[in-house]
Design a protein around this motif. Sequence first.
Motif, PDB file in Angstrom:
ATOM      1  N   GLY A 155      22.716  42.122  23.580  1.00 41.04           N
ATOM      2  CA  GLY A 155      23.979  42.195  24.175  1.00 41.04           C
ATOM      3  C   GLY A 155      24.122  40.837  25.847  1.00 41.04           C
ATOM      4  N   VAL A 156      25.655  40.926  26.247  1.00 37.28           N
ATOM      5  CA  VAL A 156      25.470  39.907  27.468  1.00 37.28           C
ATOM      6  C   VAL A 156      25.974  40.780  28.603  1.00 37.28           C
ATOM      7  CG1 VAL A 156      27.444  38.414  25.707  1.00 37.28           C
ATOM      8  CG2 VAL A 156      28.415  40.811  26.846  1.00 37.28           C
ATOM      9  N   GLU A 157      25.485  39.655  29.263  1.00 39.22           N
ATOM     10  CA  GLU A 157      25.756  40.794  30.452  1.00 39.22           C
ATOM     11  C   GLU A 157      26.687  40.772  30.701  1.00 39.22           C
ATOM     12  OE1 GLU A 157      21.506  37.936  29.719  1.00 39.22           O
ATOM     13  OE2 GLU A 157      24.103  37.990  29.799  1.00 39.22           O
ATOM     14  N   SER A 158      27.288  41.868  32.563  1.00 39.36           N
ATOM     15  CA  SER A 158      28.284  41.738  32.496  1.00 39.36           C
ATOM     16  C   SER A 158      28.393  42.601  34.167  1.00 39.36           C
ATOM     17  CB  SER A 158      29.412  43.465  31.801  1.00 39.36           C
ATOM     18  OG  SER A 158      28.228  44.461  32.314  1.00 39.36           O
ATOM     19  N   GLY A 159      29.277  42.252  34.930  1.00 41.32           N
ATOM     20  CA  GLY A 159      29.697  42.728  36.271  1.00 41.32           C
ATOM     21  C   GLY A 159      30.698  43.274  37.057  1.00 41.32           C
ATOM     22  N   VAL A 160      30.442  43.615  38.145  1.00 38.41           N
ATOM     23  CA  VAL A 160      31.701  43.862  39.229  1.00 38.41           C
ATOM     24  C   VAL A 160      31.451  43.322  40.606  1.00 38.41           C
ATOM     25  CG1 VAL A 160      33.858  45.639  39.913  1.00 38.41           C
ATOM     26  CG2 VAL A 160      32.113  46.087  38.166  1.00 38.41           C
ATOM     27  N   LEU A 161      32.296  43.267  41.314  1.00 34.14           N
ATOM     28  CA  LEU A 161      32.118  41.763  42.416  1.00 34.14           C
ATOM     29  C   LEU A 161      33.274  42.256  43.813  1.00 34.14           C
ATOM     30  CD1 LEU A 161      31.275  40.038  40.038  1.00 34.14           C
ATOM     31  CD2 LEU A 161      30.790  38.826  41.644  1.00 34.14           C
ATOM     32  N   LEU A 162      32.936  42.235  45.283  1.00 37.13           N
ATOM     33  CA  LEU A 162      34.271  42.365  46.083  1.00 37.13           C
ATOM     34  C   LEU A 162      33.489  41.489  47.041  1.00 37.13           C
ATOM     35  CD1 LEU A 162      34.349  46.359  46.445  1.00 37.13           C
ATOM     36  CD2 LEU A 162      35.772  45.222  45.110  1.00 37.13           C
ATOM     37  N   ILE A 163      34.954  40.547  46.883  1.00 30.11           N
ATOM     38  CA  ILE A 163      34.763  39.316  47.691  1.00 30.11           C
ATOM     39  C   ILE A 163      36.066  39.409  48.475  1.00 30.11           C
ATOM     40  CG2 ILE A 163      35.072  36.659  48.001  1.00 30.11           C
ATOM     41  CD1 ILE A 163      34.816  37.112  44.170  1.00 30.11           C
ATOM     42  N   GLY A 171      42.243  40.155  55.520  1.00 30.37           N
ATOM     43  CA  GLY A 171      43.702  40.433  54.278  1.00 30.37           C
ATOM     44  C   GLY A 171      42.980  40.959  53.188  1.00 30.37           C
ATOM     45  N   ASP A 172      43.361  41.598  52.471  1.00 33.18           N
ATOM     46  CA  ASP A 172      43.200  42.130  50.790  1.00 33.18           C
ATOM     47  C   ASP A 172      41.725  41.005  49.968  1.00 33.18           C
ATOM     48  OD1 ASP A 172      45.224  44.011  51.168  1.00 33.18           O
ATOM     49  OD2 ASP A 172      45.928  42.900  49.041  1.00 33.18           O
ATOM     50  N   TRP A 173      41.094  42.391  49.810  1.00 32.18           N
ATOM     51  CA  TRP A 173      40.129  41.710  49.060  1.00 32.18           C
ATOM     52  C   TRP A 173      40.233  40.852  47.010  1.00 32.18           C
ATOM     53  CZ3 TRP A 173      34.292  43.822  50.973  1.00 32.18           C
ATOM     54  CH2 TRP A 173      34.218  43.020  51.706  1.00 32.18           C
ATOM     55  N   THR A 174      39.579  40.647  47.010  1.00 29.86           N
ATOM     56  CA  THR A 174      39.757  40.503  45.641  1.00 29.86           C
ATOM     57  C   THR A 174      38.174  41.169  44.919  1.00 29.86           C
ATOM     58  OG1 THR A 174      39.846  37.958  45.881  1.00 29.86           O
ATOM     59  CG2 THR A 174      39.268  38.180  43.978  1.00 29.86           C
ATOM     60  N   LEU A 175      39.003  42.225  43.930  1.00 24.73           N
ATOM     61  CA  LEU A 175      37.768  42.977  42.601  1.00 24.73           C
ATOM     62  C   LEU A 175      38.342  41.338  41.429  1.00 24.73           C
ATOM     63  CD1 LEU A 175      36.653  45.523  41.215  1.00 24.73           C
ATOM     64  CD2 LEU A 175      39.362  45.694  40.889  1.00 24.73           C
ATOM     65  N   GLU A 183      40.247  39.904  37.844  1.00 20.32           N
ATOM     66  CA  GLU A 183      40.979  40.068  39.033  1.00 20.32           C
ATOM     67  C   GLU A 183      42.003  40.526  39.529  1.00 20.32           C
ATOM     68  OE1 GLU A 183      40.056  36.127  41.210  1.00 20.32           O
ATOM     69  OE2 GLU A 183      37.726  35.902  40.045  1.00 20.32           O
ATOM     70  N   ALA A 184      42.207  41.475  40.455  1.00 20.22           N
ATOM     71  CA  ALA A 184      42.984  42.317  41.731  1.00 20.22           C
ATOM     72  C   ALA A 184      42.763  42.035  42.905  1.00 20.22           C
ATOM     73  CB  ALA A 184      42.718  43.721  40.959  1.00 20.22           C
ATOM     74  N   SER A 185      44.115  42.384  43.161  1.00 19.82           N
ATOM     75  CA  SER A 185      43.778  42.378  45.061  1.00 19.82           C
ATOM     76  C   SER A 185      43.209  43.846  45.188  1.00 19.82           C
ATOM     77  CB  SER A 185      45.258  41.752  45.477  1.00 19.82           C
ATOM     78  OG  SER A 185      45.368  40.648  45.436  1.00 19.82           O
ATOM     79  N   MET A 186      42.897  44.393  46.065  1.00 22.27           N
ATOM     80  CA  MET A 186      41.796  46.056  46.892  1.00 22.27           C
ATOM     81  C   MET A 186      41.671  45.482  48.452  1.00 22.27           C
ATOM     82  SD  MET A 186      38.382  46.700  46.138  1.00 22.27           S
ATOM     83  CE  MET A 186      37.849  48.407  46.062  1.00 22.27           C
ATOM     84  N   ALA A 222      37.859  48.569  50.403  1.00 22.36           N
ATOM     85  CA  ALA A 222      36.385  47.399  49.968  1.00 22.36           C
ATOM     86  C   ALA A 222      35.539  47.904  50.917  1.00 22.36           C
ATOM     87  CB  ALA A 222      37.547  46.172  49.752  1.00 22.36           C
ATOM     88  N   THR A 223      36.082  47.509  52.280  1.00 19.61           N
ATOM     89  CA  THR A 223      35.195  48.132  53.030  1.00 19.61           C
ATOM     90  C   THR A 223      34.744  49.046  53.192  1.00 19.61           C
ATOM     91  OG1 THR A 223      36.727  48.557  54.774  1.00 19.61           O
ATOM     92  CG2 THR A 223      35.890  45.864  54.609  1.00 19.61           C
ATOM     93  N   ARG A 224      34.894  50.612  53.145  1.00 19.18           N
ATOM     94  CA  ARG A 224      34.367  51.037  52.632  1.00 19.18           C
ATOM     95  C   ARG A 224      33.400  51.563  51.583  1.00 19.18           C
ATOM     96  NH1 ARG A 224      36.447  57.704  51.902  1.00 19.18           N
ATOM     97  NH2 ARG A 224      34.822  59.131  51.717  1.00 19.18           N
ATOM     98  N   LEU A 225      34.414  51.082  50.303  1.00 10.12           N
ATOM     99  CA  LEU A 225      33.216  51.043  49.397  1.00 10.12           C
ATOM    100  C   LEU A 225      31.863  50.146  49.584  1.00 10.12           C
ATOM    101  CD1 LEU A 225      32.983  51.816  46.443  1.00 10.12           C
ATOM    102  CD2 LEU A 225      33.985  49.542  46.082  1.00 10.12           C
ATOM    103  N   VAL A 226      31.334  49.634  50.430  1.00  7.18           N
ATOM    104  CA  VAL A 226      30.616  48.945  50.626  1.00  7.18           C
ATOM    105  C   VAL A 226      29.933  49.534  51.504  1.00  7.18           C
ATOM    106  CG1 VAL A 226      29.835  46.782  51.831  1.00  7.18           C
ATOM    107  CG2 VAL A 226      31.709  46.696  50.113  1.00  7.18           C
ATOM    108  N   ASP A 227      30.566  50.372  52.642  1.00 12.55           N
ATOM    109  CA  ASP A 227      29.627  51.117  53.048  1.00 12.55           C
ATOM    110  C   ASP A 227      29.210  52.317  53.076  1.00 12.55           C
ATOM    111  OD1 ASP A 227      30.551  49.600  56.158  1.00 12.55           O
ATOM    112  OD2 ASP A 227      31.407  50.270  56.734  1.00 12.55           O
TER     113      ASP A 227
END
Length: 228
Positions: A63-71, A77-81, A110-113, A118-123
């Motif tokens: 099947g196809v590849e998939s992913g989630v990114l936080l930019i 300001g707000d991040w991009t999900l 895409e959505a604003s986060m 976002a920074t807490r999730l990364v940490d």
Amino acid sequence: MRAACLVAALLLAPIARADDEQCRLALGRGWPPATENYGKAVEQLFAGDSQPALRFTLLPKTGVESGVLLIPGADGGDWTLRRAVADQRVHYWGPTQLELRTAQAPATDEASMPAAVATRLVDEWRHALSLAAPEGSAAPFSEGDTWLFVAGDLRASGLKPDCELGELLRDQIDLLIEASDEGDEKRQKRWRQLGESLDRMRQTVDGPPAPSESDAAPEKRSAWSLFK
């Protein structure tokens, strides 16, 4: 929505429980053997010109590849999900050789986060993954699906994460997928749920915080405090 449906079976599948002392995530640092070129091609396809601070990428057996990114956003300001799903499988065996089909446009939501979420999730991901896949541990190769995590400067990868920590990671990925394709009101609920899941993950990794003297006093403990 196709993006959410493609991974529903993976993210919502029953979890095989194991004793806490025996259950360990099958993750290690870096790339699994014979995976780096393939993984980099998929990550580049999904990220484009952006520089994500957090990534989850699924390299499935079929099947196809998939992913989630936080930019990260500009000027704090707000991040991009971003949720991304390949239009066609990147890893493809042609008539004579392996091809990495990156000349395609993946499907994205895409959505604003909020930056604080976002920074807490990364940490929190970086902290949990650094303990689950300590320095020097090798990423295992899988004949099945390969799970790739990047949080800040840490890369951990391997098999589908299990145990309580693995369940929390997968729940958080599921929340991000849902938030990428919802309205503002529902999205705010996802951020609250994400924060609660991160609280549980921190306690799972580090254990509950030591009670203060006032908390330890029987006359000052409430029934509610037992469930926090």
